[in-house]
Design an enzyme around this catalytic site. Structure first.
Site, PDB file in Angstrom:
ATOM      1  N   ASP A  35       0.825  -1.232   0.000  1.00  0.00           N
ATOM      2  CA  ASP A  35       0.000   0.000   0.000  1.00  0.00           C
ATOM      3  C   ASP A  35       0.849   1.269   0.000  1.00  0.00           C
ATOM      4  OD1 ASP A  35       0.686  -0.334   2.729  1.00  0.00           O
ATOM      5  OD2 ASP A  35      -1.324   0.130   3.481  1.00  0.00           O
ATOM      6  N   SER A 123      -6.648  -2.985  14.658  1.00  0.00           N
ATOM      7  CA  SER A 123      -7.537  -2.432  15.676  1.00  0.00           C
ATOM      8  C   SER A 123      -7.383  -0.908  15.762  1.00  0.00           C
ATOM      9  CB  SER A 123      -7.306  -3.095  17.024  1.00  0.00           C
ATOM     10  OG  SER A 123      -6.004  -2.860  17.456  1.00  0.00           O
ATOM     11  N   ASP A 168      -5.603  -0.067   5.858  1.00  0.00           N
ATOM     12  CA  ASP A 168      -6.406  -0.533   6.995  1.00  0.00           C
ATOM     13  C   ASP A 168      -7.652   0.319   7.207  1.00  0.00           C
ATOM     14  OD1 ASP A 168      -4.262  -2.174   7.160  1.00  0.00           O
ATOM     15  OD2 ASP A 168      -3.430  -1.292   8.979  1.00  0.00           O
TER      16      ASP A 168
HETATM   17  C1  GLA Z   1       0.002  -2.495   8.441  1.00  0.00           C
HETATM   18  C2  GLA Z   1      -0.194  -1.093   7.901  1.00  0.00           C
HETATM   19  C3  GLA Z   1      -0.757  -1.129   6.485  1.00  0.00           C
HETATM   20  C4  GLA Z   1       0.054  -2.061   5.591  1.00  0.00           C
HETATM   21  C5  GLA Z   1       0.297  -3.399   6.280  1.00  0.00           C
HETATM   22  C6  GLA Z   1       1.233  -4.270   5.495  1.00  0.00           C
HETATM   23  O1  GLA Z   1      -1.225  -3.120   8.613  1.00  0.00           O
HETATM   24  O2  GLA Z   1      -1.075  -0.362   8.722  1.00  0.00           O
HETATM   25  O3  GLA Z   1      -0.798   0.173   5.956  1.00  0.00           O
HETATM   26  O4  GLA Z   1       1.259  -1.462   5.203  1.00  0.00           O
HETATM   27  O5  GLA Z   1       0.826  -3.239   7.583  1.00  0.00           O
HETATM   28  O6  GLA Z   1       0.643  -4.617   4.278  1.00  0.00           O
END
Ligand code: GLA
Length: 383
Positions: A35, A123, A168
């Site tokens: 991402d 979370s 997320d």
């Molecule tokens: C965490 C980060 C996301 C992403 C993942 C790995 O969840 O919050 O933005 O980078 O790690 O894919």
């Protein structure tokens, strides 16, 4: 964990009726650590939630009670500061509204959650997305859902020191029941891909190894990718992120890139390719190939990106040896949950086997969650 419990505590503390909101955690089928490199990801919200009961209080004071932690905290809109307590995430969200010149006043809030913290299920993103959605709703700020995702992300960056991508919070806010989201993190746009289960299930195994994203390892991975991009750009000026890089371009610049940075970048570029392949697998309902891609991702995360841990590696190996369709660690890494794609007739025996062997090996018991793909953050009726 029920709305009845948060409502009861809310009415007993504040003597009024709250508005209720629900904010889910997420899984990610494919596209890990892509991402923040401008790539695609394939997350979905799951049926693990934060529940909020909230009402405006007409002051500039925010009163939060975390029901399951039995902790309360108050702050005013001129006392917002970064830190490592759960309240700093909330301050970051309030700050995001203020910086957008949105008029929000104080609020009374009671919340609870059944999303395990630091387990790779986002979370903190659910907490920030849920609060942002609720503030936008009760103060009628008129922010678009994407703004709420950006506010939640900024809160993590500015108030918790974790330079996370957008996945997320975007997943928590935009997901649709029964679907995997294909999110383009370069344009921040998405579409939904139906997840036909046909006897398949998504099972999470919580290693009980707690990762902390604020730790420097996550930010270091991001820096390594940026370093790689900088070097490749010397030769290919159009390159803005690893999204614009192919394996051959990367290999062309190999002599100039230190080995560790090269491995990190190669993992990301290959993961971006796997994500495209996973989209085809969902389209053609090819769960066998999808599962194989999940295993490849895991071993890339473990050997090249170096964000796995013994427990996750052990679980993925065990799944592979026991004929499970696919398995891999999800989220930021260094522990948290392993996501398994498996046929439901194998589930019971697999869980029993994992439990006994994992306990014998690591002297701790993993948790198991069969998850459903759900809608994103919403106002709730309290049922
Ligand atoms: C965490 C980060 C996301 C992403 C993942 C790995 O969840 O919050 O933005 O980078 O790690 O894919």
């Amino acid at each position: 964990m029920t709305f009845a419990a948060v409502t009861e505590l809310f009415t007993s503390r504040f003597a009024e009726n709250p508005t209720l909101f629900r904010a889910p955690g997420r899984i990610n089928l494919m596209g890990e650590h892509t991402d923040y490199n401008g790539g695609f990801v394939m997350p979905s919200a799951i049926d693990k939630y934060f529940l909020f009961a909230m009402a405006p209080n007409g002051t500039n004071q925010f009163h939060f009670t975390a029901l399951d932690l039995n902790e309360s905290i108050s702050f005013s809109s001129d006392q917002l500061k970064p830190g490592h307590h759960w309240s700093n995430y909330l301050m970051g969200v309030v700050d995001g509204f203020i910086r957008r010149e949105k008029k929000i006043y104080g609020a009374n809030v009671v919340f609870t959650s059944n999303i395990p913290a630091n387990a790779g299920l986002s979370s903190s993103a659910a907490l920030c997305s849920g609060l942002g959605f609720a503030l936008n709703d009760i103060f009628e700020c008129g922010l678009a859902t994407l703004d709420l995702a950006l506010i939640a992300q900024e809160s993590e960056h500015r108030f918790a020191g974790a330079k996370v991508g957008i996945m997320d919070m975007y997943a928590s806010l935009f997901s649709k029941e029964g679907s995997i989201m294909l999110l383009d993190c370069q344009s921040n746009t998405h579409r939904y891909l139906p997840f036909k289960n046909d006897g398949l299930e998504l099972l999470l195994i919580d290693t009980k190894v707690k990762h902390t994203l604020a730790s420097s390892a996550y930010n270091n991975r991001r820096q390594a990718c940026e370093k790689g991009v900088e070097i490749i750009r010397q030769k290919h000026q159009h390159v803005r992120s690893l999204r614009d890089v192919s394996v051959s371009m990367l290999k062309d610049s190999k002599v100039k890139i230190e080995e560790e940075v090269f491995q990190r970048c190669l993992y990301v570029v290959q993961e971006m390719q796997r994500t495209q392949q996973a989209v085809d697998c969902l389209r053609t309902n090819d769960s066998i190939s999808l599962g194989q891609l999940m295993y490849q991702t895991h071993w890339g995360l473990s050997k090249m990106y170096e964000v796995s841990c013994d427990e996750s590696d052990w679980l993925v190996t065990f799944a592979q040896e026991n004929g499970i369709t696919g398995a891999r660690q999800i989220g930021g890494g260094f522990g948290g949950c392993v996501l398994c794609l498996l046929y439901n007739d194998l589930k019971k025996t697999f869980i029993e086997k994992v439990k006994s062997k994992y306990v014998a090996h690591f002297k701790k018991e993993p948790d198991f969650y069969s998850v459903k793909l759900t809608d994103g953050v919403s106002r709730a009726s309290g049922d």
